[in-house]
Design an enzyme around this catalytic site. Structure first.
Site, PDB file in Angstrom:
ATOM      1  N   HIS A 139      29.914  49.909  29.289  1.00  0.00           N
ATOM      2  CA  HIS A 139      28.814  50.068  27.833  1.00  0.00           C
ATOM      3  C   HIS A 139      28.562  48.937  27.496  1.00  0.00           C
ATOM      4  O   HIS A 139      27.938  49.420  26.192  1.00  0.00           O
ATOM      5  CB  HIS A 139      28.067  51.302  28.451  1.00  0.00           C
ATOM      6  CG  HIS A 139      29.309  52.238  27.962  1.00  0.00           C
ATOM      7  ND1 HIS A 139      30.595  52.395  28.437  1.00  0.00           N
ATOM      8  CD2 HIS A 139      29.106  52.653  26.259  1.00  0.00           C
ATOM      9  CE1 HIS A 139      31.061  53.485  27.488  1.00  0.00           C
ATOM     10  NE2 HIS A 139      30.359  53.608  26.450  1.00  0.00           N
ATOM     11  N   GLU A 140      30.171  49.157  26.851  1.00  0.00           N
ATOM     12  CA  GLU A 140      30.314  47.931  25.586  1.00  0.00           C
ATOM     13  C   GLU A 140      30.118  46.448  25.463  1.00  0.00           C
ATOM     14  O   GLU A 140      30.976  46.252  26.273  1.00  0.00           O
ATOM     15  CB  GLU A 140      31.316  48.749  24.585  1.00  0.00           C
ATOM     16  CG  GLU A 140      31.516  49.741  24.142  1.00  0.00           C
ATOM     17  CD  GLU A 140      32.741  50.141  23.347  1.00  0.00           C
ATOM     18  OE1 GLU A 140      33.112  49.213  23.246  1.00  0.00           O
ATOM     19  OE2 GLU A 140      32.923  51.572  22.725  1.00  0.00           O
ATOM     20  N   CYS A 169      11.762  59.074  19.066  1.00  0.00           N
ATOM     21  CA  CYS A 169      11.718  57.507  18.057  1.00  0.00           C
ATOM     22  C   CYS A 169      11.098  57.590  17.174  1.00  0.00           C
ATOM     23  O   CYS A 169      11.154  56.617  16.191  1.00  0.00           O
ATOM     24  CB  CYS A 169      10.737  56.040  19.135  1.00  0.00           C
ATOM     25  SG  CYS A 169      11.955  55.791  20.505  1.00  0.00           S
ATOM     26  N   CYS A 210      12.441  53.416  23.131  1.00  0.00           N
ATOM     27  CA  CYS A 210      11.411  52.770  23.411  1.00  0.00           C
ATOM     28  C   CYS A 210      10.285  52.064  22.654  1.00  0.00           C
ATOM     29  O   CYS A 210       9.475  51.893  22.324  1.00  0.00           O
ATOM     30  CB  CYS A 210      10.840  53.549  24.812  1.00  0.00           C
ATOM     31  SG  CYS A 210       9.755  55.103  23.192  1.00  0.00           S
ATOM     32  N   CYS A 258      29.258  50.818  21.398  1.00  0.00           N
ATOM     33  CA  CYS A 258      29.119  52.381  21.541  1.00  0.00           C
ATOM     34  C   CYS A 258      29.944  52.808  20.168  1.00  0.00           C
ATOM     35  O   CYS A 258      29.902  53.382  19.539  1.00  0.00           O
ATOM     36  CB  CYS A 258      29.584  52.997  23.280  1.00  0.00           C
ATOM     37  SG  CYS A 258      30.142  54.603  23.698  1.00  0.00           S
ATOM     38  N   CYS A 282      35.217  51.707  26.546  1.00  0.00           N
ATOM     39  CA  CYS A 282      35.264  52.727  26.223  1.00  0.00           C
ATOM     40  C   CYS A 282      35.957  53.970  26.780  1.00  0.00           C
ATOM     41  O   CYS A 282      35.603  54.022  27.433  1.00  0.00           O
ATOM     42  CB  CYS A 282      34.111  53.015  25.382  1.00  0.00           C
ATOM     43  SG  CYS A 282      33.759  54.761  24.869  1.00  0.00           S
ATOM     44  N   HIS A 283      36.053  54.949  26.060  1.00  0.00           N
ATOM     45  CA  HIS A 283      36.758  55.955  26.731  1.00  0.00           C
ATOM     46  C   HIS A 283      36.288  57.100  27.899  1.00  0.00           C
ATOM     47  O   HIS A 283      36.143  57.608  28.802  1.00  0.00           O
ATOM     48  CB  HIS A 283      37.356  57.262  26.474  1.00  0.00           C
ATOM     49  CG  HIS A 283      38.717  56.856  26.186  1.00  0.00           C
ATOM     50  ND1 HIS A 283      39.867  55.986  24.933  1.00  0.00           N
ATOM     51  CD2 HIS A 283      39.682  57.715  26.647  1.00  0.00           C
ATOM     52  CE1 HIS A 283      40.891  56.035  25.262  1.00  0.00           C
ATOM     53  NE2 HIS A 283      40.994  57.442  26.129  1.00  0.00           N
ATOM     54  N   THR A 284      34.099  56.284  27.722  1.00  0.00           N
ATOM     55  CA  THR A 284      33.427  56.627  28.415  1.00  0.00           C
ATOM     56  C   THR A 284      33.571  56.564  29.632  1.00  0.00           C
ATOM     57  O   THR A 284      33.119  57.469  30.868  1.00  0.00           O
ATOM     58  CB  THR A 284      32.544  56.606  27.672  1.00  0.00           C
ATOM     59  OG1 THR A 284      32.256  57.207  26.246  1.00  0.00           O
ATOM     60  CG2 THR A 284      30.881  57.142  28.528  1.00  0.00           C
TER      61      THR A 284
END
Length: 766
Positions: free
Chosen positions: A132-133, A170, A162, A263, A110-112
Site C-alpha cells: 500500500h506504499e 470529507c 470522496c 503511509c 510498511c509494517h502494516t
C-alpha cells in the site's frame, strides 16, 4: 502506519543496525543491496494487444497495454499467515465505474503489510496481494473517472477522500476518515463487492488489500479510493484502485521516493502537525524509532519543539534520531531496576512531556506514553496499532488530571488534496525523505527479501523497484533530472537552487526558486519570474536584492533563471565582451551560428523552465508575472509583449528599452539574429506598437544617476511608444540612483506588490 504491526517490545521496532553508517540527509540512495535478476523487465501481455497508452507513460513500458482489456502480469501473492509470498501470474481485470488501473513503479514496504502477513490482522484475508506504499502510473480509467487520466503519476492512498458535500467526514476539518468504501475495503473487495484479481492458471479470485494491492505489476484502484490490501494491493505489477484513493502528483515526482508518502512517513508528520498540532517551544517524547517514529521527530523539529526525547531499546537508532532532531536519547532497557521510563521523563521535565507519541503498537508502551505526558495539558497520540484482541488501560486519574489520549490514522491527511502538497514539499527539498530508504531491491522477486529485511530490525524502509526510474520528460522533450544544489531558510520561506539538463539549450542550466512559508493555495502559488542582467547569474538577485521578505509576506514564489547557457562546448565563454555570449543571452532564440544550437533562452524560459517549476514546486501557471533588471528588464518587456496572455503582470528595473538603438542591443542582435533589423522582433519599443494582448499596466523604475541611461537604456523611447499605442505605463525616475543592485534592492518591494496585486496573491499582510 495505518495498521502498523504490533510488537511485544520496543526492541522489535525497525531501525538501523549497530555500526551502520547513516547516509547524509537530502541525498539520493547512496548504495543498494545486490541487484535482483531483472524480473521487473518481463514483458507484460495485454489481452489482446492494442493501442499504446498516453505518451507520458511510454517510458514506463505500459504503451503495449490495451485499454479496457484484461492484463496478464505478475504479483507477489500471500497465500496464508506466516507463509512466504509467491510470485504468481495473475489477470488484472479492467477498471469499472469509478475505478483506475495503474502500473506500479515502486513499492515501499510498511509494517502494516507484515502485520497482515504474520496473521495479526483481524481483517486479514487470503489469498491476497499486499502492498500500500507505492508510486504508480495510470494505465486506464473506468466510466465516470475525471480526476486522473492515463499517464498521470499517482500515490495510492488507503484512506480515501470522496470529497462529496454529503460526506460529513470529507467536509469536516476535524478528520480524514472518509467511510465511502470502508465496508468493501475491509472485505478485500472493490466497491461493487467483487475482485479485479484472479490467478491466471486457475481463475481463482484473489483478495485486495487496503484498497491498493501494490505488490503487483498492475492494480486497480477505486476512483472513490485507489484500493485492495487496505484497498491498495501494491505487491503487483498492475493493480486497480478507486478514484477517490488516487492522489495525483507532479509529473516530475520521483516515484521511487515519494512512494513513502502513501503511509508511514506521512503518518508520522501528520501526527505532529495535524493531530496534535505541536507548538514551537514544546517538549516531545517519541516511543519507538522505526520510520514512523523518526518521521515524528523530524516533524517535531520542524514545528520548533525545544526538547525531543527519542526512546528505544536499540541504541543503534539514536544516531539517526539525533540527525533528524532528537535532543535526548533514552534506552528503557538500560535503566536501573525499579526505574521506569515514565519516572525518568517526569524527572527531566518536572511535570512530564507536553506531547508523547507511541509508534510501537505495544499496549504497555501506549500506557507509559500517556502517563509520561504533562500533568494538566499533556497529549499522548497512539500511532501504532496493536494486535487483534489487545486493549489499552490506565487509571482514570491520569485523564482526570488533564491528560488527553488520542489516535491518528494516516496522520489526519486528506489523501487526494493533501498528499500532492506533501510531494511538492519533498521535491522542493523542504521535507527530505531519502534518509528513510535504507534498502532497495530491483524487480518483483525482491519483495520477499524486502520483507526479510523488515523482520531483521536493520531496515527503516525497503523500496522494491518494479521499473527503473526513467528520466522525467520536460516540455521540450529533454530530461528534467533536477538536482538540488542549495537549500536555505529565508524570511520564513525556503530559498533553493537547482541544476538540470535543458533540452532547449542542450546544456546544464541552473536556476533559483524561492517558496513562501506555508502551504500553496488550492491552485498553486502565484509566481514571479525574475530575469537577471548582463554578467549576472541567477544568484545576483537572490543575495543582493532582499526580495525574500517581501515575497514571503505577499505569498509569491519567485523563479530566477540563469542569464545564458554555460559550460564546455557552449559558445560565448571567451568573447572578451561582457555584452555578448556567456551572461548576455538577451533572452531570445538565436538563429545564427555558433549561437543557435544553445542560445535558445526564450524557449527555455517559456516552454521548459516555467512548466518544470510549476510541476515541481506547485506553481499556478495561470498566475505568472515577469520582471527583470537591465538586460533582464529587456527580457521581461519583450517576452511579455511577444507572448500575449502567458504573463499576467510585467515590470522592469532600469531595462534596455529600445535595444535596436542601443550599442549593446545592436551587437547582440547582429551576432544572434544576423542583423539589428531582425532584432526589432525582440525590441519592446517596436513590439508595443503592434501588441494585441491584454492591456496590463507596466511598471518601470529608473535611476537618474545611471551611467547607461542615455546611451543603452532609453526609457523615453518606450514611454513615447506606449503613449501612441495606448499601453498603460508607469515610468518612475529616482534622483541619485545608479544601475547597481543598491537601486534594485531599493524598489523590489514596490515591484513585488505590483505583481501581487495583479496576480491575486493572498499573503500575510504588511
Amino acid at each position: 502506519a495505518a495498521r502498523s504491526t504490533a510488537v511485544v517490545a520496543i526492541a522489535c521496532l525497525i531501525g538501523l543496525a549497530a555500526g551502520e553508517s547513516p547516509r547524509p540527509i537530502r541525498r539520493p540512495i547512496a548504495s543498494r543491496l545486490p541487484a535482483r535478476p531483472s524480473g521487473g523487465t518481463t514483458p507484460t501481455r495485454a489481452l489482446p494487444a492494442g493501442a499504446p497508452s498516453a505518451a507520458p507513460a511510454l517510458a514506463y513500458g505500459i504503451d503495449a497495454v490495451s485499454p479496457g482489456q484484461p492484463i496478464v502480469c505478475r504479483a507477489a501473492v500471500a497465500w496464508g499467515p506466516k507463509r512466504p509470498i509467491q510470485i504468481e501470474e495473475i489477470i488484472v481485470e479492467p477498471p469499472r465505474a469509478g475505478e483506475v488501473r495503474v502500473r506500479v513503479v515502486a513499492n515501499a514496504l510498511c509494517h502494516t503489510d507484515i502485520y497482515t502477513l504474520d496473521g495479526e490482522d483481524p481483517e486479514g484475508l487470503f489469498p491476497c496481494i499486499l502492498g500500500h506504499e507505492a508510486g504508480a502510473i495510470v494505465v486506464d480509467v473506468g466510466p465516470g473517472v475525471t480526476s486522473v487520466k492515463p499517464g498521470d503519476k499517482i500515490v495510492p492512498c488507503y484512506t480515501p477522500e470522496c470529497g462529496s458535500l454529503d460526506c460529513i467526514f470529507c467536509v469536516s476539518s476535524k478528520t480524514n476518515l472518509c467511510p465511502k468504501i470502508r465496508a468493501t475495503q475491509g472485505k478485500g473487495l472493490m466497491p461493487d463487492g467483487t475482485s479485479r484479481f484472479k490467478l491466471a492458471s486457475t481463475g481463482e479470485p484473489i483478495f485486495h488489500f487496503m484498497g491498493c494491492s501494490t505488490f503487483s505489476e498492475y492494480t486497480v484502484l477505486a476512483a472513490e479510493i485507489l484500493s485492495d490490501f487496505m484497498g491498495c494491493s501494491t505487491f503487483s505489477e498492475y493493480t486497480v484502485l478507486a478514484e477517490i484513493s488516487c492522489a495525483k502528483v507532479s509529473a516530475a515526482a520521483p516515484l521511487h521516493e515519494v512512494c513513502l508518502l502513501g503511509c508511514g512517513i506521512a503518518t508520522g508528520w501528520g501526527a505532529v502537525w495535524n493531530t496534535c498540532k505541536v507548538e514551537a517551544g514544546s517538549s516531545v517524547g517519541v516511543f519507538g524509532l522505526g520510520a514512523v517514529g523518526l518521521a515524528v521527530i523530524q516533524a517535531a523539529k520542524l514545528a520548533g519543539a525545544r526538547q525531543i526525547f527519542a526512546i528505544d531499546t536499540n541504541p543503534a537508532k539514536f544516531e539517526v534520531a539525533v540527525e533528524l532532531g532528537a535532543t535526548d536519547c533514552i534506552n528503557p532497557a538500560g535503566l536501573a531496576e525499579g526505574v521506569s521510563i515514565v519516572s525518568v521523563l517526569q524527572q527531566r521535565t518536572t511535570w512530564g512531556v507536553d506531547y508523547t507519541f507511541d509508534c510501537t503498537g505495544n499496549t504497555q508502551v501506549m500506557r507509559s506514553a500517556l502517563e509520561a505526558a504533562h500533568r494538566g495539558w499533556g497529549v499522548s497520540c497512539v500511532i501504532g496499532v496493536a494486535a487483534a484482541g489487545k486493549e489499552i488501560a490506565t487509571r482514570p486519574f491520569q485523564l482526570v488530571t488533564g491528560r488527553t489520549w488520542k489516535g491518528t490514522a494516516f496522520g489526519g491527511w486528506k489523501s487526494r488534496s493533501q498528499v500532492p502538497q506533501l510531494v511538492r514539499r519533498v521535491m522542493s527539498g523542504e521535507l527530505p525523505i531519502g534518509r528513510y530508504i535504507t534498502h532497495t531491491y530491483d524487480g518483483l522477486e525482491g519483495t520477499q527479501e524486502a520483507i526479510d529485511a523488515l523482520h531483521s530490525g536493520q531496515c527503516l524502509r525497503a523500496v522494491v523497484q518494479y521499473l527503473p526510474p526513467p528520466p522525467p520528460q520536460t516540455a521540450g522533450g529533454g530530461t528534467s533530472d533536477l538536482r538540488l544544489l542549495l537549500e536555505r531558510r529565508a524570511a520564513g520561506g525556503t530559498q533553493l537552487r537547482f541544476v538540470h539538463t535543458s533540452a532547449a539549450t542542450k546544456s546544464e542550466m541552473k536556476f533559483s526558486v524561492f517558496l513562501p512559508p506555508g502551504e500553496p493555495p488550492a491552485g498553486g502559488w502565484p509566481s514571479l519570474l525574475f530575469l537577471g542582467g548582463l554578467t549576472c547569474t541567477d544568484e545576483n538577485v537572490v543575495y543582493k536584492s532582499g526580495f525574500q521578505a517581501h515575497a514571503a509576506r505577499l505569498g509569491l514564489a519567485v523563479v530566477c533563471p540563469d542569464t545564458s547557457p554555460r559550460g564546455s562546448g557552449v559558445p560565448g565563454g571567451d568573447t572578451g565582451d561582457f555584452a555578448l555570449g556567456q551572461g548576455a543571452s538577451f533572452y531570445l532564440d538565436a538563429t545564427e551560428a555558433p549561437w543557435k544550437e544553445n542560445y535558445r533562452m526564450e524557449s527555455y524560459v517559456r516552454d521548459e523552465l516555467l512548466p518544470l517549476a510549476a510541476e515541481s514546486f506547485g506553481l499556478d501557471l495561470t498566475r505568472v508575472g515577469i520582471t527583470g533588471h537591465s538586460m533582464g528588464g529587456h527580457g521581461a518587456l519583450s517576452l511579455f509583449l511577444r507572448n500575449p496572455g502567458v504573463f499576467k503582470s510585467v515590470s522592469a528595473l532600469a531595462p534596455i528599452c529600445n535595444p535596436t538603438q542601443s550599442p549593446w542591443g545592436k551587437k547582440a542582435f547582429e551576432a544572434y539574429l544576423g542583423s539589428a533589423e531582425a532584432g526589432k522582433a525582440h525590441d519592446a519599443t517596436e513590439l508595443v506598437a503592434t501588441y494585441k494582448g491584454p492591456r496590463v499596466p507596466i511598471l518601470i523604475d529608473q535611476g537618474t544617476a545611471d551611467d547607461f541611461l542615455a546611451t543603452e537604456l532609453l526609457p523615453g523611447h518606450f514611454q513615447r511608444a506606449c503613449a501612441v499605442a495606448s499601453q498603460p505605463l508607469t515610468l518612475r525616475t529616482h534622483a541619485g540612483y545608479d544601475h547597481s543592485y543598491l537601486f534594485v534592492a531599493s524598489f523590489m518591494k514596490e515591484h513585488l506588490e505590483h505583481h501581487a496585486a495583479l496576480l491575486g496573491a493572498v499573503g500575510r499582510g504588511a
